[in-house]
Design a protein around this motif. Structure first.
Motif, PDB file in Angstrom:
ATOM      1  N   ASP A  67     150.217 -82.670  37.861  1.00 48.78           N
ATOM      2  CA  ASP A  67     150.010 -81.224  37.348  1.00 48.78           C
ATOM      3  C   ASP A  67     150.278 -80.783  38.587  1.00 48.78           C
ATOM      4  OD1 ASP A  67     147.492 -80.060  35.875  1.00 48.78           O
ATOM      5  OD2 ASP A  67     147.437 -82.025  37.005  1.00 48.78           O
ATOM      6  N   GLY A  72     138.034 -84.957  42.075  1.00 42.29           N
ATOM      7  CA  GLY A  72     138.992 -85.319  40.885  1.00 42.29           C
ATOM      8  C   GLY A  72     138.132 -86.598  40.451  1.00 42.29           C
ATOM      9  N   LYS A  73     137.212 -86.720  40.567  1.00 45.17           N
ATOM     10  CA  LYS A  73     137.089 -88.196  40.171  1.00 45.17           C
ATOM     11  C   LYS A  73     135.984 -87.576  38.853  1.00 45.17           C
ATOM     12  CE  LYS A  73     133.952 -87.670  43.694  1.00 45.17           C
ATOM     13  NZ  LYS A  73     134.486 -86.455  44.614  1.00 45.17           N
ATOM     14  N   SER A  74     134.900 -86.675  38.034  1.00 47.76           N
ATOM     15  CA  SER A  74     134.173 -87.082  37.172  1.00 47.76           C
ATOM     16  C   SER A  74     135.535 -86.450  36.513  1.00 47.76           C
ATOM     17  CB  SER A  74     133.207 -85.301  37.719  1.00 47.76           C
ATOM     18  OG  SER A  74     132.286 -85.840  38.317  1.00 47.76           O
ATOM     19  N   ALA A  75     136.393 -85.556  36.711  1.00 46.08           N
ATOM     20  CA  ALA A  75     137.711 -85.843  35.703  1.00 46.08           C
ATOM     21  C   ALA A  75     138.068 -86.820  35.314  1.00 46.08           C
ATOM     22  CB  ALA A  75     138.564 -84.292  35.923  1.00 46.08           C
ATOM     23  N   ALA A 127     144.865 -85.754  35.499  1.00 42.76           N
ATOM     24  CA  ALA A 127     143.442 -86.136  34.361  1.00 42.76           C
ATOM     25  C   ALA A 127     143.945 -84.647  32.737  1.00 42.76           C
ATOM     26  CB  ALA A 127     142.239 -85.222  34.892  1.00 42.76           C
ATOM     27  N   PHE A 131     130.715 -80.704  45.104  1.00 42.28           N
ATOM     28  CA  PHE A 131     129.219 -80.980  44.861  1.00 42.28           C
ATOM     29  C   PHE A 131     128.541 -81.125  43.657  1.00 42.28           C
ATOM     30  CE2 PHE A 131     130.484 -79.911  48.969  1.00 42.28           C
ATOM     31  CZ  PHE A 131     130.120 -81.230  50.037  1.00 42.28           C
ATOM     32  N   ALA A 132     129.336 -81.567  42.444  1.00 44.08           N
ATOM     33  CA  ALA A 132     128.751 -81.326  41.009  1.00 44.08           C
ATOM     34  C   ALA A 132     128.923 -82.412  41.135  1.00 44.08           C
ATOM     35  CB  ALA A 132     130.455 -80.632  40.249  1.00 44.08           C
ATOM     36  N   THR A 133     128.773 -83.585  41.335  1.00 46.66           N
ATOM     37  CA  THR A 133     128.122 -84.332  40.630  1.00 46.66           C
ATOM     38  C   THR A 133     127.355 -85.227  42.051  1.00 46.66           C
ATOM     39  OG1 THR A 133     130.195 -85.256  39.803  1.00 46.66           O
ATOM     40  CG2 THR A 133     128.566 -87.018  39.883  1.00 46.66           C
TER      41      THR A 133
HETATM   42  N1  GTP Z   1     144.776 -79.416  36.981  1.00 50.57           N
HETATM   43  C1  GTP Z   1     144.741 -80.342  37.411  1.00 50.57           C
HETATM   44  N2  GTP Z   1     142.865 -80.142  37.327  1.00 50.57           N
HETATM   45  C2  GTP Z   1     142.456 -81.013  37.623  1.00 50.57           C
HETATM   46  C3  GTP Z   1     142.310 -82.422  38.099  1.00 50.57           C
HETATM   47  N3  GTP Z   1     141.446 -83.443  38.094  1.00 50.57           N
HETATM   48  C4  GTP Z   1     140.327 -82.654  38.243  1.00 50.57           C
HETATM   49  N4  GTP Z   1     140.665 -81.056  38.300  1.00 50.57           N
HETATM   50  C5  GTP Z   1     139.876 -80.075  38.530  1.00 50.57           C
HETATM   51  O1  GTP Z   1     139.752 -80.123  39.839  1.00 50.57           O
HETATM   52  C6  GTP Z   1     137.848 -79.313  39.665  1.00 50.57           C
HETATM   53  C7  GTP Z   1     137.480 -80.715  39.936  1.00 50.57           C
HETATM   54  O2  GTP Z   1     137.111 -81.723  39.644  1.00 50.57           O
HETATM   55  P1  GTP Z   1     135.900 -82.930  39.152  1.00 50.57           P
HETATM   56  O3  GTP Z   1     136.503 -83.661  38.531  1.00 50.57           O
HETATM   57  O4  GTP Z   1     134.540 -82.293  38.872  1.00 50.57           O
HETATM   58  O5  GTP Z   1     135.719 -83.530  40.993  1.00 50.57           O
HETATM   59  P2  GTP Z   1     135.182 -84.226  41.784  1.00 50.57           P
HETATM   60  O6  GTP Z   1     135.710 -85.024  42.563  1.00 50.57           O
HETATM   61  O7  GTP Z   1     134.071 -84.893  40.420  1.00 50.57           O
HETATM   62  O8  GTP Z   1     134.017 -83.378  42.225  1.00 50.57           O
HETATM   63  P3  GTP Z   1     132.714 -83.485  42.583  1.00 50.57           P
HETATM   64  O9  GTP Z   1     131.546 -83.905  41.625  1.00 50.57           O
HETATM   65  O10 GTP Z   1     131.999 -82.494  42.903  1.00 50.57           O
HETATM   66  O11 GTP Z   1     132.704 -84.120  43.658  1.00 50.57           O
HETATM   67  C8  GTP Z   1     137.919 -78.972  38.247  1.00 50.57           C
HETATM   68  O12 GTP Z   1     137.892 -77.910  37.796  1.00 50.57           O
HETATM   69  C9  GTP Z   1     138.666 -80.052  37.856  1.00 50.57           C
HETATM   70  O13 GTP Z   1     139.433 -79.080  36.568  1.00 50.57           O
HETATM   71  C10 GTP Z   1     143.897 -82.557  37.343  1.00 50.57           C
HETATM   72  O14 GTP Z   1     144.840 -83.889  37.531  1.00 50.57           O
HETATM   73  N5  GTP Z   1     144.474 -81.451  36.967  1.00 50.57           N
END
Ligand code: GTP
Ligand code: MG
Length: 324
Positions: free
Chosen positions: A206, A91-94, A232, A111-113
């Motif tokens: 949540d 959830g880093k990017s979110a 987020a 691995f989206a980022t």
């Molecule tokens: N319900 C909910 N979903 C979340 C939250 N934060 C992130 N997500 C979901 O989790 C998934 C991954 O979120 P990203 O923010 O892309 O995760 P990341 O850590 O950036 O992933 P990488 O870039 O692959 O390392 C997405 O489908 C988001 O919508 C949150 O606080 N609540």
């Protein structure tokens, strides 16, 4: 050659020989250092890796000065910079998007980022820079990412509170960073390493069973960095995140006032905690530190316009009138 070098180490050594750019060499050396067995028999080799690392880092720095590009270098903006480290999908990017509106890629798959993406998080009248990064896994870090992590003022260790392998995710990230010399403050850093002030940001509070997991985490692992639960989705904890980051930076905001004019409350000067009136003057104008004759202060515990000495230590939100 000592017989107990691991395949990981030998691979890293192969990558080093194949590396052509300083950035590739640095990444390979960092990997070698992370994977070499740490015992008396490898002491010389480790010292040699450190020597080569510092040589290549220096060369890379000079190349940057001459206009070379490092895709993982992020220009500093705002009062301070935090790097986000965490497992895939944590959830880093979110989080970066939620607090800054930055155009990061949020995706329901890991691995989206791929590269660093900065975003500015507002806190009251200042901004704090967050850097979204690719995920940390057992396989290590994307080449070049360690530089961003080391250069940041602090780390946000991001972990999905709703994940079944929450603890494992956190420990993996901590181990991978520790192997590369980065530990959460106040732990003692290894030689040549660093201790970075760290907040464990739990995400997706949540989503069930995040709250139970959070409680278990707090009970079971008092050794972890301080934990903040966020979402987020619902924005729970996001205001706290900004405040906690501000506190971790350990800075004060000070407003300058010209004699006979109202203070400029728009743009505070941000200085390390413990800074003095003299240091504030130097930040306002480089000649001011020498030319400063008197200063007056508006702030807590002082009467309005009270004269202060140049070595007076500033508090957050002080207003200082400088007479030159
Ligand atoms: N319900 C909910 N979903 C979340 C939250 N934060 C992130 N997500 C979901 O989790 C998934 C991954 O979120 P990203 O923010 O892309 O995760 P990341 O850590 O950036 O992933 P990488 O870039 O692959 O390392 C997405 O489908 C988001 O919508 C949150 O606080 N609540
Ligand atoms: Mg991401």
């Amino acid at each position: 050659m000592p017989a107990n070098l691991t395949p990981d180490y030998l691979n890293a050594e192969k990558a080093f020989r194949a590396a052509r750019t300083p950035a590739e060499k640095i990444a390979a050396l960092e990997e070698m250092y992370a994977t070499i067995p740490k015992h008396k028999g490898t002491e010389k080799m480790r010292a040699d890796i450190r020597r080569r690392l510092s040589k290549f880092r220096q060369a890379a720095q000079q190349a940057r000065g001459k206009g070379g590009v490092d895709p993982f270098h992020v220009d500093r903006h705002g009062a301070g910079q935090f790097a986000l480290v965490g497992a895939p999908n944590a959830g880093k990017s979110a989080l970066v998007h939620a607090v800054s509106g930055a155009h990061v890629k949020v995706a329901p798959y890991p691995f989206a980022t791929h590269g660093p993406v900065p975003g500015m998080m507002p806190f009251e009248d200042i901004q704090i820079q967050l850097i979204d990064l690719p995920p940390v896994t057992r396989d290590g870090l994307v080449p070049g990412m360690l530089g961003t992590v080391r250069a940041a003022d602090g780390l946000l260790l991001v972990a999905d509170l709703s994940a079944t392998d929450l603890l494992e995710q956190i420990d993996t990230v901590l181990e991978v960073l520790a192997a590369r010399g980065v530990v959460p403050a106040p732990a003692e850093p290894p030689e040549g390493g660093q201790a970075s002030v760290t907040l464990l940001v739990g995400t997706k509070v949540d989503v069930d069973p995040a709250r139970e997991n959070l409680e278990a985490l707090r009970d079971l692992r008092p050794d972890l960095p301080p934990i903040l639960a966020t979402s987020a989705e619902t924005r729970e904890g996001l205001d706290d995140l900004a405040r906690r980051c501000f506190e971790m930076l350990d800075v004060v905001r000070v407003y300058s006032k010209e004699p006979g004019k109202p203070a400029d409350m728009e743009k505070p000067f941000v200085l390390p905690r413990g800074s003095t009136v003299r240091e504030m003057a130097a930040a306002v104008h480089r000649d001011f530190a020498q030319d400063l004759k008197r200063a007056r202060i508006w702030g807590e515990g002082m009467y309005d316009g009270q004269p202060v000495q140049q070595d007076h230590v500033l508090s957050d939100t002080d207003v200082i009138e400088l007479h030159v």
